[in-house]
Design an enzyme around this catalytic site. Structure first.
Site, short mmCIF file in Angstrom:
data_model
loop_
_atom_site.label_atom_id
_atom_site.label_comp_id
_atom_site.label_asym_id
_atom_site.label_seq_id
_atom_site.Cartn_x
_atom_site.Cartn_y
_atom_site.Cartn_z
N TYR A 191 4.81 2.31 -1.46
CA TYR A 191 5.63 1.86 -1.75
C TYR A 191 5.80 0.72 -3.06
CZ TYR A 191 5.70 4.59 2.54
OH TYR A 191 5.43 5.20 3.46
N ALA A 207 0.46 -1.16 -0.07
CA ALA A 207 -0.21 -0.18 0.40
C ALA A 207 0.80 1.50 0.30
CB ALA A 207 -1.56 -0.24 1.09
N ASN A 208 0.48 2.44 -0.04
CA ASN A 208 0.29 3.61 0.26
C ASN A 208 1.51 3.75 -0.98
OD1 ASN A 208 -1.12 4.28 2.58
ND2 ASN A 208 -0.25 3.26 3.76
#
Length: 283
Positions: free
Chosen positions: A88, A85-86
């Site tokens: 990366y 997620a996010n």
């Protein structure tokens, strides 16, 4: 105990101490820089840089596997969580704005999903079914996000295929304003109802929901069978007595110290501030 395995990909920086120690360039799916960026541990205010496209992504998959092996040697026997997620590395392979490859690792939905799925398979060789994955379909953070239909197509395929791997659980982050960013006056995230959109694709695994889920809402979602559990991050961090507060019906009223959590750039600061200095309720 859950060990979350990361590779930040294009949001690393060549001047970061650990990046220098690795002696490797900033690898990513493609040589596409993320907009924005802030590095608390690097002097000045450097932003993100254009990464180096990794020739053979299996090199990075093997690094994930090696990390899992090291975690097991260190005594972790329960679970490994792939941070997909996010913005990366796993997320970067999934997203067509950061992955512009034309080989089997990019282009089609199936190809962009390949890296994350192969990473999960590699970790299962180490930890069996004690492997899970965390996903943030809305994007936003770290300059991530595709058009809505492409987002739905990509994550529904990835989740469907991951569900076949007999994982410990799949964790979905719903839209969370704090994880969204703004460029040219527009919010970056692809806002949509994550739970409604992807719940039908999770059939064999447990489903956890993350991002701003408060206790009462989480209880209702579990009781209704829409999810199997809630992941709490900020509330856990800001309330050292979180379990007792939930048991006794106390309010979760500690405000996160965002300046020290995300804005510190002075290594002489007291690193306890913003992490272990929150108050405990009276019982």
């Amino acid at each position: 105990m859950y060990c979350q395995l990361w590779h930040v990909g294009r949001v690393a920086h060549p001047d970061a101490p650990k990046q220098k120690l690795a002696g490797q360039p900033v690898y990513a799916p493609s040589a596409v820089a993320a907009r924005g960026g802030k590095f608390r541990h690097i002097p000045g205010s450097p932003g993100y840089v254009t990464s180096t496209e990794v020739d053979d992504p299996t090199i990075l998959i093997n690094q994930f596997k090696e990390a899992a092996i090291n975690a097991k040697k260190a005594g972790l026997m329960e679970l490994n969580v792939v941070h997909g997620a996010n913005g990366y590395l796993v997320h970067q392979f999934l997203d067509s704005t950061s992955n512009i490859r034309t080989d089997k690792w990019g282009g089609s939905v199936e190809n962009r999903c390949r890296f994350g799925l192969e990473t999960l398979k590699a970790l299962k060789e180490v930890f069996g079914n004690n492997v899970s994955v965390k996903l943030s379909p809305c994007g936003g953070y770290n300059d991530m996000g595709m058009p809505l239909q492409e987002t739905l197509d990509t994550f529904s395929h990835f989740i469907s295929e991951a569900d076949k791997l007999e994982l410990s659980y799949i964790c979905l982050l719903r839209y969370y304003p704090m994880l969204d960013v703004e460029f040219d006056g527009k919010k970056r995230a692809t806002q949509h109802d994550v739970l409604t959109s992807y719940r039908p694709y999770v059939k064999a695994n447990k489903l956890f929901l993350n991002a701003g889920v408060q206790p009462k809402e989480g209880e209702q979602l579990v009781e209704s069978g829409k999810i199997d559990g809630v992941v709490m991050g900020i509330n856990w961090l800001t309330h050292p007595d979180l379990i007792k507060r939930l048991q006794h019906g106390k309010r979760l009223d500690n405000v996160p110290d965002m300046i020290h959590l995300y804005g510190r750039n002075d290594r002489s600061d007291d690193w306890r501030i913003g992490y272990v200095d929150y108050s405990v309720a009276v019982y």
